[in-house]
Design a protein around this motif. Sequence first.
Motif, short mmCIF file in Angstrom:
data_model
loop_
_atom_site.label_atom_id
_atom_site.label_comp_id
_atom_site.label_asym_id
_atom_site.label_seq_id
_atom_site.Cartn_x
_atom_site.Cartn_y
_atom_site.Cartn_z
N ILE A 150 0.67 -1.34 -0.02
CA ILE A 150 0.22 0.42 0.30
C ILE A 150 0.63 0.98 -0.24
N SER A 151 0.96 2.13 -0.73
CA SER A 151 1.15 3.20 -1.47
C SER A 151 1.24 4.22 -1.41
N PRO A 152 1.58 5.85 -0.92
CA PRO A 152 0.50 7.43 -1.15
C PRO A 152 1.04 7.45 -1.62
N LYS A 177 -1.87 -1.81 -3.70
CA LYS A 177 -3.02 -0.35 -3.70
C LYS A 177 -2.30 1.20 -3.63
N PRO A 178 -2.41 1.22 -5.06
CA PRO A 178 -1.76 2.99 -4.62
C PRO A 178 -2.48 3.90 -4.14
N SER A 179 -2.39 4.87 -4.41
CA SER A 179 -2.92 5.78 -3.21
C SER A 179 -4.04 6.21 -4.28
N HIS A 207 -7.72 -0.42 -7.42
CA HIS A 207 -7.76 1.40 -6.73
C HIS A 207 -8.80 1.36 -5.93
N GLY A 208 -8.84 1.91 -5.43
CA GLY A 208 -9.97 2.60 -4.66
C GLY A 208 -9.67 3.71 -3.00
N THR A 209 -10.53 3.83 -1.83
CA THR A 209 -9.63 4.30 -1.14
C THR A 209 -8.79 3.23 -0.12
N GLY A 210 -8.47 4.46 1.11
CA GLY A 210 -7.83 3.38 2.06
C GLY A 210 -8.58 2.45 3.33
N PRO A 211 -9.92 3.07 3.60
CA PRO A 211 -10.94 2.78 4.25
C PRO A 211 -11.20 1.26 3.67
N LYS A 212 -11.52 1.44 3.00
CA LYS A 212 -12.03 0.16 2.05
C LYS A 212 -11.29 -0.66 1.54
N GLY A 214 -8.06 -0.75 1.40
CA GLY A 214 -6.94 -1.13 2.10
C GLY A 214 -6.55 -1.29 2.86
N PHE A 215 -7.97 -0.95 3.60
CA PHE A 215 -8.15 -1.70 5.12
C PHE A 215 -8.49 -3.60 4.29
N ALA A 216 -9.02 -3.54 3.85
CA ALA A 216 -9.47 -5.26 2.89
C ALA A 216 -8.24 -5.52 3.63
N GLY A 230 2.85 5.51 4.30
CA GLY A 230 2.09 6.69 4.19
C GLY A 230 2.30 7.48 5.68
N GLY A 231 0.84 7.64 6.04
CA GLY A 231 1.15 8.30 7.27
C GLY A 231 1.50 7.69 8.69
N THR A 232 1.06 8.51 9.43
CA THR A 232 1.58 7.50 11.27
C THR A 232 0.41 7.59 11.51
N LYS A 233 -0.49 8.21 11.64
CA LYS A 233 -1.78 7.66 12.46
C LYS A 233 -2.45 6.69 10.50
N THR A 234 -2.16 6.34 10.37
CA THR A 234 -2.96 5.32 9.21
C THR A 234 -1.66 4.44 9.60
N GLY A 235 -0.54 4.10 9.70
CA GLY A 235 0.33 3.34 9.67
C GLY A 235 -0.52 2.77 11.42
N GLU A 236 -0.63 3.47 12.88
CA GLU A 236 -1.39 2.81 13.88
C GLU A 236 -2.40 2.02 13.17
N GLU A 237 -3.38 2.88 12.46
CA GLU A 237 -4.19 1.72 12.01
C GLU A 237 -4.30 0.36 11.74
N ILE A 238 -2.87 0.18 10.75
CA ILE A 238 -2.80 -1.21 10.44
C ILE A 238 -2.19 -1.84 11.25
N ILE A 395 3.91 18.47 8.40
CA ILE A 395 3.22 19.24 7.19
C ILE A 395 3.47 18.96 6.05
N PHE A 396 4.47 18.38 5.15
CA PHE A 396 4.63 17.86 4.49
C PHE A 396 3.49 18.88 3.29
N GLY A 397 4.62 20.16 3.48
CA GLY A 397 3.90 20.76 2.06
C GLY A 397 5.54 21.88 1.83
N GLY A 421 11.21 10.29 13.50
CA GLY A 421 13.02 9.96 13.35
C GLY A 421 12.78 10.09 11.95
N LEU A 422 13.04 9.79 10.63
CA LEU A 422 12.68 9.98 9.09
C LEU A 422 14.56 9.63 8.86
N SER A 423 14.26 10.45 8.94
CA SER A 423 15.94 11.61 8.00
C SER A 423 16.67 12.86 8.63
P1 NDP Z 1 -1.76 7.73 4.22
O1 NDP Z 1 -1.49 6.94 5.40
O2 NDP Z 1 -2.96 8.50 4.11
O3 NDP Z 1 -2.62 7.08 2.62
C1 NDP Z 1 -1.07 6.30 2.50
C2 NDP Z 1 -1.89 5.05 1.61
O4 NDP Z 1 -2.58 3.80 2.74
C3 NDP Z 1 -3.17 5.11 0.50
O5 NDP Z 1 -2.48 5.00 -0.55
C4 NDP Z 1 -4.01 5.46 1.42
O6 NDP Z 1 -5.14 5.66 0.87
C5 NDP Z 1 -4.23 4.51 1.89
N1 NDP Z 1 -5.50 4.07 3.43
C6 NDP Z 1 -5.66 5.28 3.92
N2 NDP Z 1 -6.51 4.42 4.96
C7 NDP Z 1 -6.40 2.75 5.41
C8 NDP Z 1 -6.78 2.21 5.75
N3 NDP Z 1 -7.81 2.57 7.21
N4 NDP Z 1 -5.97 1.04 6.53
C9 NDP Z 1 -5.41 0.56 5.02
N5 NDP Z 1 -4.47 1.96 3.59
C10 NDP Z 1 -5.60 3.17 3.64
O7 NDP Z 1 -0.81 9.03 3.89
P2 NDP Z 1 -0.65 10.02 2.36
O8 NDP Z 1 -1.15 9.07 1.32
O9 NDP Z 1 -1.31 10.59 2.36
O10 NDP Z 1 0.73 9.82 2.17
C11 NDP Z 1 1.69 11.28 3.08
C12 NDP Z 1 2.75 10.75 4.32
O11 NDP Z 1 3.37 9.05 3.84
C13 NDP Z 1 3.18 11.58 4.88
O12 NDP Z 1 2.46 11.27 6.38
C14 NDP Z 1 4.52 10.99 4.25
O13 NDP Z 1 5.64 11.08 5.17
C15 NDP Z 1 4.38 9.44 4.42
N6 NDP Z 1 5.41 8.85 3.83
C16 NDP Z 1 6.58 8.67 4.09
C17 NDP Z 1 7.46 7.80 3.63
C18 NDP Z 1 8.36 6.78 3.74
O14 NDP Z 1 9.36 6.02 3.69
N7 NDP Z 1 8.69 6.80 5.38
C19 NDP Z 1 7.80 7.91 1.82
C20 NDP Z 1 6.24 9.04 1.68
C21 NDP Z 1 5.30 9.36 2.80
P3 NDP Z 1 -6.12 6.25 -0.14
O15 NDP Z 1 -5.05 7.08 -0.94
O16 NDP Z 1 -7.01 6.32 -0.86
O17 NDP Z 1 -6.96 7.26 1.20
#
Ligand code: NDP
Length: 490
Positions: A150-152, A177-179, A207-212, A214-216, A230-238, A395-397, A421-423
Amino acid sequence: MQKIQNYIGGELAEPASGDYLDNFEPATGEVYSLIPDSDERDVNAAAAAAKAAFPAWGATPPEERFEILMRLVSLIERDLESLAVAESVDNGKPVSLARSIDIPRAIANFRFYATAAMHTANESYDTSLPGGGKAINYTMRHPIGVAGCISPWNLPLYLFTWKIAPALAAGCTVVAKPSEVTPMTASMLSELCIEAGLPAGVLNIVHGTGPKVGFAIVAHKDIKAISFTGGTKTGEEIARTAAPMFKKLSLELGGKNPNIIFADCKYDDMLATTVRSSFSNQGEICLCGSRIFVERPLYDRFKNDFVKRVAALKVGDPADPATDVGAIVSKQHFDKIMSYIELAKTEGGTILTGGYALSEPPASTSGGGSLNGWFIEPTIIEGLKHDCRTNLEEIFGPVVTIMPFDTEEEALSYANCVRYGLSATVWTENLSRAHRVAASLESGIIWINCWLLRDLRTPFGGVKDSGIGREGGFEAIIFFTEEKNVCIKL
Ligand code: NDP
């Protein structure tokens, strides 16, 4: 309007629901294609195809896997330009960046892992037995089965392929699943996989949303390992879903990376690289440095030059080869970044340059007319405390903060005070200090006098809340079973 399709069991397929989501072009803010709104049914079909394909693919000799993956490399090379243009339109990044970084790295990912698969070795030890005699202890590794990737959205094809390539090379089959925000190049990859003759079911893209979707994927009983960026909050859920199922996990999560600049650095190199490490890809790279700490004797000079250089960056049409900073990936992300700029002001920050959305929409070089997408001027903020929210949260911007420091200890305490603690990047010509500071920084990767130099042989990953597990470096990947040790008495 183009309808993207899933890639399941070797074929392009509509989502089971028959529904599609809008895909926006960030530079115009307009819908330009449709994304399958897939759900559990599509993931189940993909997992079944991957499970059926695994015994044959897992048993395919590495040399044959190499041949197939290298065919894919040739096709991506052939289509580099169209993939780069698609990535730029889909994500908002300058096409020059997609052409020079994103697509070449996708090629490098497949090439590296295709080759690595033929050169892995397992360790073996001669064991002396008490009273004489010998045994050999050796370690076996097998592909784990079906892997979920699963990628962002920030580096769409680069990160998507970085997950898929090692899994396929290891002999796993994949459900990926791509974003949903940037699906286009993953969809083009599906077509290249068919053309390359990748056996049906070896790679499946839903293809599709994370909650549907990604979660599946994460919850599916037949998917044995999850590689997530992806984000830390999503990582926690996973992690919450995967842990009770004892899945192998690699989580590459958020960052809030420090740049520590000492007064003895090579100034010109440092300045040029710091502009890049702050604002490449609109600051939407997990490895961008967003907190810049400068030794006090250099602070004023750095501040003046940095502001001048950054104010001169050309923000605008991603299709224009002269553009340095393109559009923010989505309206939602644009609003988030702007809210942090407002927060910084309330926390006492002074905006040195930028700080606002682009006042005049730039002209489009490719389509004619003006662009009405989501553009933010590169922003530099000073005067904030090291532990205010602006300096602690990702902030990621295109927003960085700068602040002076007096001692090495002070710089380290600022750098390490975040949950991430990424880089980290350190600029100094003092060799001992470079190693000393690197050893004390709480980061998964530390660049000294450079930024974003990667050797795929080294494992990559964050520490603290930036993730668990390591990717890259073939031995570090999660796509093998736990090592099985064999001991044979001679
Ligand atoms: P998200 O965590 O929102 O999403 C990442 C992927 O997870 C997307 O494909 C998303 O789908 C999917 N996803 C969302 N919710 C769930 C779920 N409940 N279960 C499974 N999959 C889910 O991150 P962003 O796409 O917003 O990316 C930005 C984040 O990624 C930033 O925090 C950035 O720091 C981090 N990142 C980290 C890197 C690293 O190497 N450590 C490299 C690049 C980015 P959908 O898009 O459909 O919501």
